[in-house]
Design a protein around this motif. Sequence first.
Motif, PDB file in Angstrom:
ATOM      1  N   THR A 198       0.861  -1.177   0.000  1.00 50.26           N
ATOM      2  CA  THR A 198       0.000   0.000   0.000  1.00 50.26           C
ATOM      3  C   THR A 198       0.900   1.230   0.000  1.00 50.26           C
ATOM      4  O   THR A 198       1.429   1.613   1.044  1.00 50.26           O
ATOM      5  CB  THR A 198      -0.924   0.020   1.236  1.00 50.26           C
ATOM      6  N   ASN A 223      -4.652   4.201  -5.568  1.00 50.92           N
ATOM      7  CA  ASN A 223      -4.370   4.301  -4.138  1.00 50.92           C
ATOM      8  C   ASN A 223      -4.624   5.728  -3.670  1.00 50.92           C
ATOM      9  O   ASN A 223      -4.166   6.687  -4.295  1.00 50.92           O
ATOM     10  CB  ASN A 223      -2.919   3.913  -3.841  1.00 50.92           C
ATOM     11  N   TRP A 230      -5.180   7.591   6.902  1.00 57.45           N
ATOM     12  CA  TRP A 230      -5.999   6.672   6.118  1.00 57.45           C
ATOM     13  C   TRP A 230      -5.324   6.334   4.800  1.00 57.45           C
ATOM     14  O   TRP A 230      -4.696   7.172   4.173  1.00 57.45           O
ATOM     15  CB  TRP A 230      -7.376   7.291   5.825  1.00 57.45           C
ATOM     16  N   ASN A 232      -6.380   3.852   1.307  1.00 49.95           N
ATOM     17  CA  ASN A 232      -7.316   2.944   0.650  1.00 49.95           C
ATOM     18  C   ASN A 232      -6.826   2.646  -0.757  1.00 49.95           C
ATOM     19  O   ASN A 232      -6.411   3.559  -1.484  1.00 49.95           O
ATOM     20  CB  ASN A 232      -8.716   3.545   0.594  1.00 49.95           C
ATOM     21  N   TYR A 263      -9.607  -4.958  -2.684  1.00 47.88           N
ATOM     22  CA  TYR A 263      -9.625  -3.691  -1.967  1.00 47.88           C
ATOM     23  C   TYR A 263      -8.927  -3.898  -0.632  1.00 47.88           C
ATOM     24  O   TYR A 263      -9.183  -4.870   0.094  1.00 47.88           O
ATOM     25  CB  TYR A 263     -11.059  -3.213  -1.721  1.00 47.88           C
ATOM     26  N   GLN A 264      -8.020  -2.970  -0.295  1.00 52.57           N
ATOM     27  CA  GLN A 264      -7.370  -3.019   1.009  1.00 52.57           C
ATOM     28  C   GLN A 264      -7.227  -1.606   1.550  1.00 52.57           C
ATOM     29  O   GLN A 264      -7.101  -0.640   0.794  1.00 52.57           O
ATOM     30  CB  GLN A 264      -6.006  -3.697   0.918  1.00 52.57           C
ATOM     31  N   GLY A 265      -7.283  -1.516   2.839  1.00 53.95           N
ATOM     32  CA  GLY A 265      -7.153  -0.218   3.477  1.00 53.95           C
ATOM     33  C   GLY A 265      -6.526  -0.346   4.845  1.00 53.95           C
ATOM     34  O   GLY A 265      -6.405  -1.439   5.405  1.00 53.95           O
ATOM     35  N   HIS A 277      -9.034  -6.060   4.311  1.00 52.00           N
ATOM     36  CA  HIS A 277      -9.044  -6.317   2.872  1.00 52.00           C
ATOM     37  C   HIS A 277     -10.288  -7.109   2.497  1.00 52.00           C
ATOM     38  O   HIS A 277     -10.890  -7.801   3.331  1.00 52.00           O
ATOM     39  CB  HIS A 277      -7.768  -7.042   2.411  1.00 52.00           C
TER      40      HIS A 277
END
Length: 691
Positions: A198, A223, A230, A232, A263-265, A277
């Motif tokens: 990320t 991204n 934060w 995402n 999707y990952q955050g 995720h």
Amino acid sequence: MYKPTFQKRSVLKFKHFSNHGYSLFSVLGKEVLIGVLSVATLQHATAKGISIETNKVESDSTATRQSVMMDEVSVTGTRAPLTVSQQARMVTVLSREDIQAAPVQSVNDLLKYAVGVDVRQKGPLGVLTDVSIRGGNSEQITILLNGINICDAQTGHNSFDFPVDISEIERIEVLEGPAARVYGTSSLLGAINIVTRTPEKTSLSAHAEAGSYGYFSGGLRANIASNNHWNNQLSASYTRSDGYLRNKAGALSADYHTTKAFYQGNYKDDEVLVRWHAGLSVKDFGANTFYASKYDDQFEHTFKTFTAIQAENLHGRLHLRPSIYWNRSMDRFELFRGAPNKYPYNYHRTDVYGVNLNAYFDWSLGRTAFGAELRNEDLVSGNLGEPLERPHHIHGTDRDYTNGLNRTNIQFILEHNIILDRFTLSAGLVAVKNSQADMPMHIYPGIDASYRIGTAWKLYASYNSSLRMPSVTELFYSVGGHKADKHLRPEELSAVETGIKYALNGISAKASVYWNHHKNLIDWINDGTLDANGAVLWKSVNFGNINDFGVETALDFDFQQMFPSMRTLKKFSLAYNYIHQNKGEQAGIVSQYALEYLKNKLVANLQLNLYKHLDLGIYYRFLHRMGSYPDASNQRHEYASYGIVDSRLSWTAQKWSAYVEANNLLNKHYVDYGNVPQPGAWIVTGVNINL
């Protein structure tokens, strides 16, 4: 998964007169870096003070700094987070740099270059691949995504259907040998942990590639980072190919289509780090003769979803790392493609729910870790498992799931680490109970130790043990030329390993010797019996006790670190793995997995810089496999040794890169598994854009 916070440092490079003949620096024959203080600071920093971001820096000290940084990245070789330099076990780390340089389009293909890993393909580019470690099979390892177990309880054949494109991966950690204390008891012979990336800054990237056999792949990643708290990221990719095989009727029978979305955050402040995720993987592929040699028009559809949330407190004496996850797998197998009237389709749905808590704390006697995990595997099927009391409808059909199996695995882990200036000792145990086997609580101990001699040498030794529950397929799959045994006993394994490692000034080497003792080993065998349709009948059995003896060696040269003025030669590596089993093939019995192991594997890799941003990578693999296989006429054939050459030519600029990859450059004819031929020369060209 422990992930440290990092702080970047810059290097001041004095080069104003370095290109003039009258320069003192020119007389010295090399450029001089005024940056020693910065490097010395890195060498004495902790993991929390060093970046794992591999931004390109035009400095001769880049390789040195990356080597130091890699030593300080925390990898998961123990239950408590320890850096690479502290680990008492050897963890092979395939870095992002390794991933970008390799001529591969999938994680499965990348793992071919890990010398201790056996990658047996039934389809190209990761369509259907069995991955194993140190002579085992695909059921005997654990596959993890960011530390979350994503193994398929139905079958290990589909364990590599995960939602992440290879371009999204930060690194891959390969832990060889029993890893019960680290990843749970299903990791009988090792584990592979895929760590995604990320970026800290808002960014956008895209890639596209095309090649032989109607191959095309494309993907996007966005991204968004805000407020330094934060982050995402959303990515999606699509891959397709006409395949390289046709059935007897002349139709395509190894074609495939794959769609992935991920999707990952994460949220991070001074006190806590929370990560999550969610992803999906959809795959349709012609299975030719992948599962049964008599039928050449098989087909399979898989649909998988993955969700998880993890947290960690960043301060305090007690570090807590809870996580919760849910993975769903849906599978439809067609023995005759598109013809359910000839043979009914097999439908399966598996839901895996898990919750675990890992914790560790430091005190005067070292670092102590403890943890617990509850994992429930719930499968419903048209033919696997025991009859259900209440059938469940199969969505989109007029049929029901009539069979199933529900089992719960509970495990508790305790580990203590003693970390001295030169000595590391890690010892612990895992206690496990599984409801399906109705077994009492079993305890499996392990101990690892290492001693560092000076700054370059490390000696290490370990003893570890583990257990593996049979997959649902091994217990109940009694169709299509297979007969399963639902009373199979769990596999058990104990392993001893010792070795030595050297790393200094661009040269690294390691050598290890290991011994594995398998008990109640599970395998599919053929004793010459044919099923009602005249096909070879494979039976699942507890094959017995087998001992493995292995030797693994590796040697790596980083020429640009060894000789700062070197430009053409970048890196060269050579690795070799040897395995010997004390049990060979028996007269009249053919083993599908246990005796079909890689006795010899040699891997070599040469990285060259041809001109400015133009790089060339050349890879060679030699494999010698034991065992034999029957063809469609039940005639036995020995596995033939083969050598494969792969290559990648790439131009890398600041915002984009372009490349041409060639797999099986010499067009060798070979098989990895049974009588499924592998493709010849496969050419791919592509481009990456980063904004």
